[in-house]
Motif scaffolding. Sequence first.
Motif, PDB file in Angstrom:
ATOM      1  N   ARG A   1      11.628   3.461  10.123  1.00  0.00           N
ATOM      2  CA  ARG A   1      10.857   4.600   9.866  1.00  0.00           C
ATOM      3  C   ARG A   1      10.992   5.364   8.246  1.00  0.00           C
ATOM      4  N   GLY A   2      12.045   6.897   8.217  1.00  0.00           N
ATOM      5  CA  GLY A   2      12.184   7.234   6.926  1.00  0.00           C
ATOM      6  C   GLY A   2      10.579   7.855   6.846  1.00  0.00           C
ATOM      7  N   ALA A   3      10.553   8.289   5.293  1.00  0.00           N
ATOM      8  CA  ALA A   3       9.808   9.048   4.733  1.00  0.00           C
ATOM      9  C   ALA A   3       8.074   8.270   5.259  1.00  0.00           C
ATOM     10  N   ALA A   4       7.004   8.657   5.043  1.00  0.00           N
ATOM     11  CA  ALA A   4       5.748   7.670   4.422  1.00  0.00           C
ATOM     12  C   ALA A   4       5.593   8.508   3.059  1.00  0.00           C
ATOM     13  N   VAL A   5       4.757   6.840   2.461  1.00  0.00           N
ATOM     14  CA  VAL A   5       4.388   6.832   1.609  1.00  0.00           C
ATOM     15  C   VAL A   5       3.405   6.318   1.081  1.00  0.00           C
ATOM     16  N   SER A   6       2.235   6.756   0.389  1.00  0.00           N
ATOM     17  CA  SER A   6       1.178   6.723  -0.146  1.00  0.00           C
ATOM     18  C   SER A   6       1.140   5.068  -0.779  1.00  0.00           C
ATOM     19  N   VAL A   7      -0.131   4.245   0.159  1.00  0.00           N
ATOM     20  CA  VAL A   7       0.147   2.867  -0.523  1.00  0.00           C
ATOM     21  C   VAL A   7      -0.431   2.777  -1.864  1.00  0.00           C
ATOM     22  N   LEU A   8      -1.811   2.975  -1.985  1.00  0.00           N
ATOM     23  CA  LEU A   8      -2.833   3.098  -3.434  1.00  0.00           C
ATOM     24  C   LEU A   8      -2.539   4.423  -4.446  1.00  0.00           C
ATOM     25  N   PRO A   9      -2.461   4.123  -5.559  1.00  0.00           N
ATOM     26  CA  PRO A   9      -2.749   5.519  -6.189  1.00  0.00           C
ATOM     27  C   PRO A   9      -4.529   6.183  -6.440  1.00  0.00           C
ATOM     28  N   PRO A  10      -4.438   7.155  -6.339  1.00  0.00           N
ATOM     29  CA  PRO A  10      -6.219   7.628  -6.993  1.00  0.00           C
ATOM     30  C   PRO A  10      -6.426   6.196  -7.974  1.00  0.00           C
ATOM     31  N   PRO A  11      -7.617   6.244  -8.456  1.00  0.00           N
ATOM     32  CA  PRO A  11      -8.971   7.035  -7.088  1.00  0.00           C
ATOM     33  C   PRO A  11      -9.155   5.920  -5.994  1.00  0.00           C
ATOM     34  N   TRP A  12      -8.687   5.238  -5.951  1.00  0.00           N
ATOM     35  CA  TRP A  12      -9.050   4.187  -4.590  1.00  0.00           C
ATOM     36  C   TRP A  12      -8.991   5.242  -3.091  1.00  0.00           C
ATOM     37  N   ASN A  13     -10.005   4.916  -2.173  1.00  0.00           N
ATOM     38  CA  ASN A  13     -10.634   6.219  -1.088  1.00  0.00           C
ATOM     39  C   ASN A  13     -10.819   4.914  -0.065  1.00  0.00           C
ATOM     40  N   VAL A  14      -9.592   4.753   0.627  1.00  0.00           N
ATOM     41  CA  VAL A  14     -10.065   3.782   1.933  1.00  0.00           C
ATOM     42  C   VAL A  14     -11.002   4.663   2.997  1.00  0.00           C
ATOM     43  N   ARG A  15     -12.291   4.501   2.680  1.00  0.00           N
ATOM     44  CA  ARG A  15     -13.016   5.046   3.370  1.00  0.00           C
ATOM     45  C   ARG A  15     -14.403   3.753   3.782  1.00  0.00           C
ATOM     46  N   ASN A  16     -15.384   4.447   4.404  1.00  0.00           N
ATOM     47  CA  ASN A  16     -16.853   3.229   4.348  1.00  0.00           C
ATOM     48  C   ASN A  16     -17.816   3.970   4.747  1.00  0.00           C
ATOM     49  N   ARG A  17     -19.185   3.784   4.853  1.00  0.00           N
ATOM     50  CA  ARG A  17     -19.668   4.222   4.829  1.00  0.00           C
ATOM     51  C   ARG A  17     -20.728   3.330   5.968  1.00  0.00           C
ATOM     52  N   VAL A  18     -20.083   2.708   6.936  1.00  0.00           N
ATOM     53  CA  VAL A  18     -20.823   2.260   7.697  1.00  0.00           C
ATOM     54  C   VAL A  18     -21.347   3.533   9.248  1.00  0.00           C
ATOM     55  N   ILE A  19     -22.600   3.263   9.351  1.00  0.00           N
ATOM     56  CA  ILE A  19     -23.644   4.059   9.844  1.00  0.00           C
ATOM     57  C   ILE A  19     -23.410   5.206   9.627  1.00  0.00           C
ATOM     58  N   GLU A  20     -22.462   5.401   8.042  1.00  0.00           N
ATOM     59  CA  GLU A  20     -23.184   6.729   7.579  1.00  0.00           C
ATOM     60  C   GLU A  20     -21.574   7.423   8.058  1.00  0.00           C
ATOM     61  N   TYR A  21     -20.833   7.556   8.936  1.00  0.00           N
ATOM     62  CA  TYR A  21     -19.913   8.567   9.551  1.00  0.00           C
ATOM     63  C   TYR A  21     -18.767   7.804   9.182  1.00  0.00           C
ATOM     64  N   GLY A  22     -19.131   6.200   9.212  1.00  0.00           N
ATOM     65  CA  GLY A  22     -18.192   5.848   8.864  1.00  0.00           C
ATOM     66  C   GLY A  22     -16.826   4.867  10.407  1.00  0.00           C
ATOM     67  N   GLY A  23     -15.810   4.119   9.552  1.00  0.00           N
ATOM     68  CA  GLY A  23     -15.585   3.628  10.880  1.00  0.00           C
ATOM     69  C   GLY A  23     -14.278   2.905  10.171  1.00  0.00           C
ATOM     70  N   LEU A  24     -13.206   1.959  11.448  1.00  0.00           N
ATOM     71  CA  LEU A  24     -12.234   1.820  11.181  1.00  0.00           C
ATOM     72  C   LEU A  24     -11.913   0.703   9.699  1.00  0.00           C
ATOM     73  N   PRO A  25     -11.093   1.869   8.453  1.00  0.00           N
ATOM     74  CA  PRO A  25     -11.452   1.093   7.246  1.00  0.00           C
ATOM     75  C   PRO A  25     -10.992   0.455   6.081  1.00  0.00           C
ATOM     76  N   TRP A  26      -9.771  -0.233   7.543  1.00  0.00           N
ATOM     77  CA  TRP A  26      -8.967  -0.881   6.837  1.00  0.00           C
ATOM     78  C   TRP A  26      -7.809  -1.772   8.352  1.00  0.00           C
ATOM     79  N   ALA A  27      -7.376  -2.829   7.962  1.00  0.00           N
ATOM     80  CA  ALA A  27      -6.434  -4.068   9.025  1.00  0.00           C
ATOM     81  C   ALA A  27      -5.230  -4.974   8.303  1.00  0.00           C
ATOM     82  N   GLY A  28      -3.805  -5.144   8.666  1.00  0.00           N
ATOM     83  CA  GLY A  28      -3.131  -5.710   8.467  1.00  0.00           C
ATOM     84  C   GLY A  28      -2.189  -6.985   9.100  1.00  0.00           C
ATOM     85  N   ALA A  29      -1.613  -7.590   8.679  1.00  0.00           N
ATOM     86  CA  ALA A  29      -0.750  -8.477   9.337  1.00  0.00           C
ATOM     87  C   ALA A  29      -0.263  -8.843   8.705  1.00  0.00           C
ATOM     88  N   PRO A  30       1.122  -9.309  10.014  1.00  0.00           N
ATOM     89  CA  PRO A  30       2.000  -9.483   8.442  1.00  0.00           C
ATOM     90  C   PRO A  30       2.422 -11.043   8.260  1.00  0.00           C
TER      91      PRO A  30
END
Length: 670
Positions: free
Chosen positions: A58-87
Amino acid sequence: MTTQAPYGTWPSPLDARLVAAHDGRPEFLGAVAGELWWTEPRPQEGGRRALMRLPAGRGAAVSVLPPPWNVRNRVIEYGGLPWAGAPRAEGGPLLVFTHFADQRLYACAPDEPGAEPRPLTPLSEVADAGLRWCDPVVLPERGEVWCVLEEFTGPAPTEVRRLLAAVPLDGSAAGDRSRVRELTDGADRFLTGPRISPDGRRAAWIAWSHPAMPWDGTLVRTARITDGGELTDVAVAAGGPEESVPQVEWAQDGALLLASDLSGWWNLYRLDPEAAGGTAAARPLCAREEEFAAGIWKVGQRWFAPLPGGLIATLHGRGALTLGVLDPETGELVDAAGPWTEWAPTLAVSDSRVTGVAASPRSSYEIVELDTRRGHSRVVASPHEDQVDPAYYPEPLIRAFTGPDGREIHAHIYPPHHPERTAPDGELPPYVVWAHGGPTSRAPLVLDLEIAYFTSRGIGVAEVNYGGSTGYGRAYRERLREQWGVVDVEDCAAVARTLAEEGTADRARLAIRGGSAGGWTSAASLTSPAFSGLYACGTVIYPILDLRGWAEGETHDFESRYLESLIGPLADYPARYRERSPVHRTQYLSVPFLLLQGLDDVICPPIQCERFLEQAEERAVRHAYIAFEGEGHGFRRAETMIRALEAELSLYAQTFGITRADIPTLELSK
């Protein structure tokens, strides 16, 4: 010490700039190796979505990617889950995400020195068409990410196919579309990303096709995963044309957990995927006349999540969603402690901790963690901070009104509220009726600074969850079937009239406003001969105004046949499409209105507004039209929201006879 001043004239520290700066909420929460990740709005950075990270300690949250990275998509125009991760064993986690500007899928190892996102998918020739991706699952052992692929095959918004796809993590598909493996055949018009069983041998996903919307009927498909990573033995495990299943997950023992409205309410079920009979053969886990899910508006929303020990974290409620922990063996459901009364459809599980995004009438959405072993809840990120004295916040009332034929109508009433101002004796306040979007959605009871902007100035707000809204069972939401433009308009009018008749609101100072489907309801109300004279003015935001145009290609694929359930098939009811459309009822316009529109909106395009204005100008009704470049469906930029909010207040001030010098005067033309 309070001072008397007319309603609508009260001073307020909540200005439009402050409201715009705090618009939006955290979304798409997930856990990776004990860390929390999510997306967060940045209205003052052009409306981009930042990817946030909260360390396991825990602690403070940080932004992973600087501008202009915009983590979003337009699937069905309203968008959907835009990220996933794995250790990973070394080098920290591997993240994949979609970037809004080009809709490509990228990979990033944020802990590696100097690491930059690298593309995994091809660049489309046209940025807002071509290829789109969402709802990913990272599978390092296969060297792939599995996700939904949306691929446009022609220039029309309905020339599109959607399927499950496997994208190589090595980047080899970045310049070669043929390197993307297609896992399904594209026969389903819509689908969610795959959910992989704990043993990695099975996949499950949700699918549906036109003309059904996902709250009408969906299918749960399952398949076996071969050693080579192919999907075989695809079967339907649950669902049907009149059964909505908005989410499916795997239990640790290989059973399917799903939310279904088979009973008339979205409840949770456990199903052996090999059993015949679909959901009818499933075991209900907590049968209640409550909702444990809602409609799929964004692919990848999550209302429940299995915990490692077999318990299930789940949202549930009637007219609101709260977080509880369900014992599937006994059906016992224990709610999380805390002041939060509304939880968004996003949950993350890490060991015995479940984390969600929650709010209340006194707090904005924040990230809350529940320790299921100890029963303790706490805010871990995006904490609510009072930007002004909370004494300026509204004090809402949950009410039920009676509509035509005695039907019940649910609403939230926000009376004018100010710690230092009261109105002169005998004066009744102006009220604005808010119609939510969707329309198969609802207005949550949470702190909304946009509402407080009006109530702190002495203007009341009535949020109406009209017939057709979610949260009250399938029968309530199906009141709108073939009745859009009738039931929603009548319900909003019934609330407005009741407030006036009981002496809560000033009968001469009622207004209506809404965006998207709410914009339709607002415009339909202003052009309804049955309710002529009820509203003194209205605000119409990125609306639907011409049903036939919308049904014949003026919207996106997802909602292109929505009107078949809301109005009826066009071929069968052409007169109904014309009679209910505000664009064909401008002869009934008699009060001022404000029309707000994004010029990049592909869901409710500007042509609808332009066509309406051509007809409305013949009526010589005072009005204003403000179109915003670079804005789509739902305003995201701070400067847009500021201008829109101040213009709306100016409309009410001019119409209600209120003098205010702290906002620009909206020019109303005839």
